[in-house]
Design a protein around this motif. Structure first.
Motif, short mmCIF file in Angstrom:
data_model
loop_
_atom_site.label_atom_id
_atom_site.label_comp_id
_atom_site.label_asym_id
_atom_site.label_seq_id
_atom_site.Cartn_x
_atom_site.Cartn_y
_atom_site.Cartn_z
N LEU A 224 -44.48 27.16 10.32
CA LEU A 224 -45.67 27.63 9.62
C LEU A 224 -46.59 26.42 9.55
O LEU A 224 -46.20 25.36 9.08
N PRO B 49 -40.94 36.43 14.40
CA PRO B 49 -41.72 36.88 13.24
C PRO B 49 -42.36 38.24 13.48
O PRO B 49 -42.94 38.52 14.52
N ALA C 268 -46.09 38.62 7.94
CA ALA C 268 -46.40 37.52 7.02
C ALA C 268 -47.55 37.96 6.14
O ALA C 268 -48.51 38.56 6.61
N TYR D 142 -48.27 31.32 12.00
CA TYR D 142 -46.81 31.38 11.91
C TYR D 142 -46.24 31.77 13.27
O TYR D 142 -46.87 32.46 14.07
N ILE E 175 -37.53 31.36 11.55
CA ILE E 175 -38.16 32.65 11.73
C ILE E 175 -38.03 32.94 13.22
O ILE E 175 -38.85 32.53 14.02
N VAL F 95 -42.58 35.80 4.62
CA VAL F 95 -42.44 35.77 6.07
C VAL F 95 -41.15 36.50 6.42
O VAL F 95 -40.10 36.24 5.81
#
Length: 904
Positions: free
Chosen positions: A375, A43, A46, A370, A40, A59
């Motif tokens: 995670l 990010p 999520a 995250y 990821i 995600v």
């Protein structure tokens, strides 16, 4: 206190120890990063949503989506990079979710719809080559209709669509406001039947209402003149009366009926919306159950300022247990609303780099953080059982490092690639190595060098490639976990099986409940080879090494020659690593019972009853020989002697053997098993009536009971014959020899077997049908062992191969603490303490002007009762008061002793 006194000496006082126990039944705190989490990179989204298997965590980053099907602790099903919008010029810029698994994703010119989380069915919802989309937000209307707003920065407006749950557009409208996706839900007001959202125009920020049918603007309530689009933070709905809007760091309350806007709080970082409204200030103050009635603002205040420090609040979330999670920089804290508990701050390692929190409002109690490429479960409570996962991780992230090299250590190699970690940034491989080093590696060969105590005759210790460790803080288990008090409930999702694990007083963790059949006691197991430690050689090809094994009468050395280790079955089983033999690799195992010849006699059984059990999965490649050796105690041995002149010489011993099991691998009898014994002059042989199919797993047992030899496949007898005739003392031992035991090939490495072997065991009795039934029901293992309990270390370790596929639901045990009592003996002699200084026994006499005892006190019939005993120090200070259960009258002719106990 009214009474009389007597001095005590040291002989009247002693310490008495006794053990106290307390039951602990706790939640499990999961401390693992999700396994194999896809990258990821940056990010941006999520969220949890319902799915057919339970819940789905979505995600997303700029490159695409990762869907993670989530049941409880592990995230086994991961679908990576499923987003392919056919828009190669730009990546994702925004993602928003509707109900269930419905997702809308946005690039700069295209809006895509992913119905019901079906990542294989990404639908183009709308596009505009002249637009510069930046934000998408989904609102909730009814179970049939939804609305969606897409912000267009080029045109300074938003496009609003009303659509069905299948994605079809019903109507659309353009809004002169750039609507902003925020954390709270955009809702429908029950009075005005309007959609509501936060947006901006060139003047400032507005709460915008538009008709749920026509999408036409009906109400525009001015909030603030803040200039940045990013100042729009959150919008939450309260009953049918109004909205709370967070713009910048100011919290507004908007009465929709009067359009009155009230600034109710400042310096607010986040709103949490559940059954009530909670806010988090920028300095970490938590306001619980916020309520504004138009004039008065009420709340409960929780100060977490010292926990947050000077860190900026990054993200907040609430889970299904009404626990608020707050991430501020690299600091994470929780506040339990129900129990009014503010946790200690968890200071994350600087490399964690979490950017947000996510949790589910239903069932899933964990709060996850995250960030780039990770995670992590952040809700590990140090006062609970903490679950750590250890993984041998034979596929090393460090290509220049040999995973079998024991000098490997976390601290002495450069960190170049990520491999699975626990929540405290320890490598799962290091967790595995630590458990191995402390408790398992030297248990057989050097018991005193391992932790955990345990009697080698009663406690098994076997480690596989995956291990799960439940650790309880010492302040809870005290001196040690009470033996026999451990209960762990687990669920094997692969076969939908619920199991309860318990300890057996000796430190073995067993599957609770009855198993059909009879378990053979360990004292009847002469030798046992499960190949469990073969996981260390997964993917290494043919390997050779020596291993000391102590599961039998005497220590045994097993020499492995060109054996490959792998899994015998892809279906869930308890076997773990199995030994694979290949004729091309000249694979074999040579078992040397002992250097001393007399010990080797133990494995001859001296014509007594015995059994050999093994699990086999044969293969039948083309070979130039008829039989392959499975197991045989047959080989060249020279007898050492001294002649009459004192010269040392040797001569070969005969070809007798106590047992040989072989498999026909070519010809018309291919697949049939043979069980043979020979005295050199006589031989007996039993052949199975049916062949073993290729690439099929079987549990096989050969037994000798009296003069009868049998072969069993599973629990069915497939061959029977008569043993060799025995007459006289010499003949009764004529099958014995001093040879080693050869597995997978004969002594000269010929007649080589192709296929898997496991669960090889020698018994000093003939297995009964009930014994075989138990072995069959435990997949050939023969017991219910799945791990160990190390009582003094407060650790429950699940080492069985099923550890990788189970969810641990709950755990309980009893802690032990030795408490010392001070015991004081107070002895009253006959005739002592037969008076009392109680003031009520006296009366005033005017003549003498003093108090005197009443007449009945001096009577011989007067006897006082003792109700209370006090202990005093030398200064007359009262230290201990002991109350009797009932008054006691002291006799005149005998001594009376009272025992007073109090905790030291």
């Amino acid at each position: 206190m009214a009474g009389v006194f007597k001095s005590l000496d040291k002989s009247d006082i002693r310490l008495t120890p006794f053990r106290a126990y307390k039951q602990w039944s706790d939640n499990i705190s999961y401390c693992d990063y999700s396994p194999s989490l896809p990258p990821i990179k940056s990010p941006l989204y999520a969220s949890f949503a319902s799915s057919s298997s339970g819940y789905r965590l979505v995600v997303a980053d700029n490159d695409g989506f990762s869907f993670l099907d989530y049941t409880s602790e592990d995230l086994p099903s991961i679908y990576d990079d499923v987003y392919s919008p056919n828009d190669p010029s730009t990546g994702l810029v925004s993602v928003s979710s509707g109900s269930s698994d419905n997702l809308f994703s946005l690039t700069t010119s295209r809006l895509h719809y992913i119905p019901n989380g079906d990542y294989t069915n990404i639908v183009l919802f709308t596009q505009d080559s002249n637009a510069r989309f930046r934000d998408v937000t989904v609102g909730i209307d009814t179970s049939t209709f939804r609305w969606i707003a897409v912000s267009d920065f080029v045109n300074g407006s938003s496009y609003i669509y009303r659509y069905k749950t299948d994605g079809g557009i019903l109507s659309s409208q353009s809004s002169p406001y750039i609507l902003k996706k925020v954390n709270g839900q955009h809702v429908v007001d029950g009075v005005n039947s309007n959609y509501w959202a936060l947006g901006r125009n060139f003047i400032g920020t507005y709460l915008v209402g538009f008709n749920s049918a026509s999408l036409a603007l009906t109400q525009q309530i001015y909030l603030s003149n803040l200039s940045s689009f990013d100042d729009i933070k959150q919008l939450v709905y309260v009953k049918a009366r109004g909205h709370y809007c967070l713009v910048g760091s100011d919290l507004y309350f908007v009465d929709l009926t009067t359009s009155v806007v009230t600034l109710v709080q400042q310096n607010i970082a986040s709103i949490i919306n559940e059954s009530n409204i909670h806010t988090i200030s920028t300095n970490g103050t938590i306001y619980i159950n916020l309520n504004f009635d138009g004039q008065t603002l009420t709340y409960k205040q929780v100060d977490a300022n010292n926990h947050i420090g000077y860190n900026t609040i990054t993200s907040t979330v609430i889970n299904s247990k009404r626990v608020i999670g707050i991430l501020a920089g690299n600091v994470f804290i929780t506040y339990d609303i129900v129990n009014d508990i503010l946790s200690d701050p968890k200071h994350l390692d600087g490399s964690t780099n979490l950017v947000g929190l996510v949790s589910s409002r239903r069932n899933i109690t964990s709060i996850f953080g995250y960030g780039p490429n990770k995670l992590v479960d952040l809700t590990c409570n140090p006062d609970d059982f903490t679950l750590y996962k250890g993984d041998y991780s034979i596929t090393s992230s460090y290509l220049e490092i040999d995973p079998l090299e024991i000098s490997f250590d976390q601290g002495n190699i450069p960190i170049t690639r990520q491999e699975p970690l626990t929540a405290d940034d320890k490598y799962q491989r290091i967790v595995h190595r630590s458990i191995d080093h402390l408790f398992y590696r030297d248990y057989v060969t050097n018991n005193k060098a391992t932790f955990g105590g345990g009697n080698i005759n009663y406690q098994r210790r076997e480690l596989n490639d995956i291990v799960k460790v439940l650790s309880l803080p010492q302040k809870k288990y005290g001196e040690e976990i009470q033996q026999g008090s451990v209960i762990v409930d687990v669920f094997r999702g692969t076969i939908s099986q619920s199991l309860t694990l318990v300890d057996d007083l000796y430190g073995n963790l067993l599957i609770s409940g009855s198993v059909a059949g009879t378990q053979v006691t360990s004292s009847n197991v002469v030798g046992r080879w499960h190949f469990n430690n073969g996981y260390k050689y997964y993917g290494k090809g043919p390997v050779g090494f020596e291993q000391e094994v102590g599961d039998g009468y005497w220590p045994m050395k097993a020499t492995y020659n060109n054996v490959v280790f792998g899994s015998m079955s892809t279906a869930p089983d308890y076997l773990g690593a199995s030994a694979y033999f290949s004729a091309n690799n000249t694979s074999s195992i040579v078992i040397s019972p002992s250097l001393f010849a007399k010990y080797k006699q133990t494995y001859n059984f001296e014509n007594s009853d015995f059994s050999i059990f093994f699990t086999i999965k044969p293969e039948y490649p083309t070979v130039n020989y008829e039989f392959a050796n499975i197991i045989a105690k047959e080989g060249p041995v020279e007898d050492i002697f001294i002649d009459i002149n004192g010269n040392i010489g040797s001569s070969p011993v005969g070809t007798n053997f106590p047992y040989k099991v072989k498999l026909c691998v070519s010809g018309s009898n291919q697949g049939k098993l043979y069980f043979e014994r020979s005295s050199g002059f006589q031989a007996s042989q039993v052949v199975t009536s049916i062949p073993l199919a290729a690439n099929t797993k079987y549990n096989v047992a050969v037994t000798k009971a009296g003069s009868t030899m049998r072969i069993f496949i599973g629990t069915s007898q497939r061959g029977i014959g008569t043993d060799i005739t025995s007459t006289g003392t010499y003949e009764s031992k004529a099958c014995s020899n001093e040879s080693n035991i050869y597995v997978g090939a004969n002594y000269n490495n010929e007649n080589r077997f192709n296929g898997y072997l496991d669960n090889l065991k020698l018994y000093n009795l003939a297995l009964s049908t009930s014994d075989l039934q138990y072995l069959q029901n435990t997949q050939g293992i023969g017991d219910r062992y799945v791990g160990n309990v190390f009582y003094k270390q407060g650790m429950i370790v699940i080492t069985d191969p099923m550890a990788n596929e189970i969810d641990i639901l709950s755990a309980s045990c009893r802690g032990t603490q030795t408490i010392y009592e001070t015991e004081v003996s107070c002895t009253i002699g006959g005739g002592e303490f037969n008076h009392s200084s109680n003031p009520t026994l006296q009366e005033y006499e005017p003549v003498s002007d003093q108090f005197v005892f009443r007449p009945f006190v001096s009577s011989s019939d007067f006897k006082p009762y003792i109700t209370t005993i006090g202990l005093y120090n030398d200064r007359g200070d009262l230290l201990v008061v002991g109350k009797l259960g009932q008054p006691i009258r002291t006799p005149d002719n005998t001594d009376t002793t009272f025992i007073i106990r109090y905790d030291k």
